[in-house]
Design an enzyme around this catalytic site. Sequence first.
Site, PDB file in Angstrom:
ATOM      1  N   GLU A  63       0.867  16.658  -7.957  1.00  0.00           N
ATOM      2  CA  GLU A  63       1.186  17.696  -8.934  1.00  0.00           C
ATOM      3  C   GLU A  63       1.596  17.144 -10.297  1.00  0.00           C
ATOM      4  O   GLU A  63       1.658  17.889 -11.271  1.00  0.00           O
ATOM      5  CB  GLU A  63       2.294  18.604  -8.394  1.00  0.00           C
ATOM      6  CG  GLU A  63       1.902  19.446  -7.194  1.00  0.00           C
ATOM      7  CD  GLU A  63       1.897  18.690  -5.875  1.00  0.00           C
ATOM      8  OE1 GLU A  63       1.170  19.134  -4.959  1.00  0.00           O
ATOM      9  OE2 GLU A  63       2.587  17.656  -5.748  1.00  0.00           O
ATOM     10  N   THR A  91      -3.846   6.620   6.602  1.00  0.00           N
ATOM     11  CA  THR A  91      -5.110   7.237   6.218  1.00  0.00           C
ATOM     12  C   THR A  91      -5.520   6.822   4.800  1.00  0.00           C
ATOM     13  O   THR A  91      -4.766   6.175   4.077  1.00  0.00           O
ATOM     14  CB  THR A  91      -4.999   8.774   6.263  1.00  0.00           C
ATOM     15  OG1 THR A  91      -4.101   9.208   5.228  1.00  0.00           O
ATOM     16  CG2 THR A  91      -4.511   9.250   7.621  1.00  0.00           C
ATOM     17  N   HIS A  93      -5.764   8.810   2.370  1.00  0.00           N
ATOM     18  CA  HIS A  93      -5.113   9.764   1.468  1.00  0.00           C
ATOM     19  C   HIS A  93      -4.409   9.060   0.309  1.00  0.00           C
ATOM     20  O   HIS A  93      -4.515   9.467  -0.845  1.00  0.00           O
ATOM     21  CB  HIS A  93      -4.126  10.602   2.287  1.00  0.00           C
ATOM     22  CG  HIS A  93      -3.513  11.730   1.554  1.00  0.00           C
ATOM     23  ND1 HIS A  93      -2.169  11.773   1.265  1.00  0.00           N
ATOM     24  CD2 HIS A  93      -4.047  12.866   1.048  1.00  0.00           C
ATOM     25  CE1 HIS A  93      -1.909  12.894   0.618  1.00  0.00           C
ATOM     26  NE2 HIS A  93      -3.020  13.569   0.474  1.00  0.00           N
ATOM     27  N   PHE A 118       2.648   5.490 -17.003  1.00  0.00           N
ATOM     28  CA  PHE A 118       2.217   5.679 -15.620  1.00  0.00           C
ATOM     29  C   PHE A 118       3.066   4.798 -14.715  1.00  0.00           C
ATOM     30  O   PHE A 118       2.810   3.613 -14.553  1.00  0.00           O
ATOM     31  CB  PHE A 118       0.732   5.302 -15.514  1.00  0.00           C
ATOM     32  CG  PHE A 118       0.170   5.372 -14.124  1.00  0.00           C
ATOM     33  CD1 PHE A 118       0.078   6.570 -13.450  1.00  0.00           C
ATOM     34  CD2 PHE A 118      -0.292   4.228 -13.502  1.00  0.00           C
ATOM     35  CE1 PHE A 118      -0.470   6.639 -12.171  1.00  0.00           C
ATOM     36  CE2 PHE A 118      -0.839   4.272 -12.229  1.00  0.00           C
ATOM     37  CZ  PHE A 118      -0.926   5.474 -11.562  1.00  0.00           C
TER      38      PHE A 118
END
Length: 160
Positions: A63, A91, A93, A118
Site C-alpha cells: 500500500e 513463497t 510473494h 526508498f
Amino acid sequence: MRRKLATVILDHGFTKKLKIAIVRTNYYNDLLDNLESYATNTLMESGVKKENIETFTVPGSWEVPLLVQAVAESKKFDAIIAFGVLVKGETHHFTMITNEVGKALMQTSLDYSIPVAFEILAVYEKKHAELRAGKDNYNKGIEAANAVMQTIQALQSFKK
C-alpha cells in the site's frame, strides 16, 4: 560491511521551510518506529521544523506506493520517505512485492519530480532488518533523511 551514518549539514535557512512526508507501514512497528524516529531527528538536525514533518501509515508495503503517489499529487511536500520491512517467507510473494513497490516509488518520483527515499527493507531474516533499523548510527532512517535533503538541494540548483 555496515557504514556508520551521520547527519548531512545543510543551510538552515533553506531547510526550515521544507515539508517532508513519511509514509510507513504498521508491520514490525518496533523497527518502523526506529526508522521514523531516526529520520525525523536527522531532518530536524538539518533544520527541518518538526511541524513540517508529517507521517502517514498504511497496512503494508504493498500500500505504500498508492499513498506516496497521493502525497506527491497533493504538492504539499518537498520530499517523501517510504519505510517498510519485508521479510522473505517460503513463497515468491516477497520478490513480487519488493520489485513492484520499488518500481512504483521510482515512477512516482519521476512523474512528480519529487525525491522519494526508498527504505523498504527487503531482507531474508528479521535480524537483518533489526541491524538496519536499530537504535544506533547505522539506522537507515538517517540515510533516507540525508538522501532526500541532498536531492532537494541538488534539484534547487535547477530552479535558480
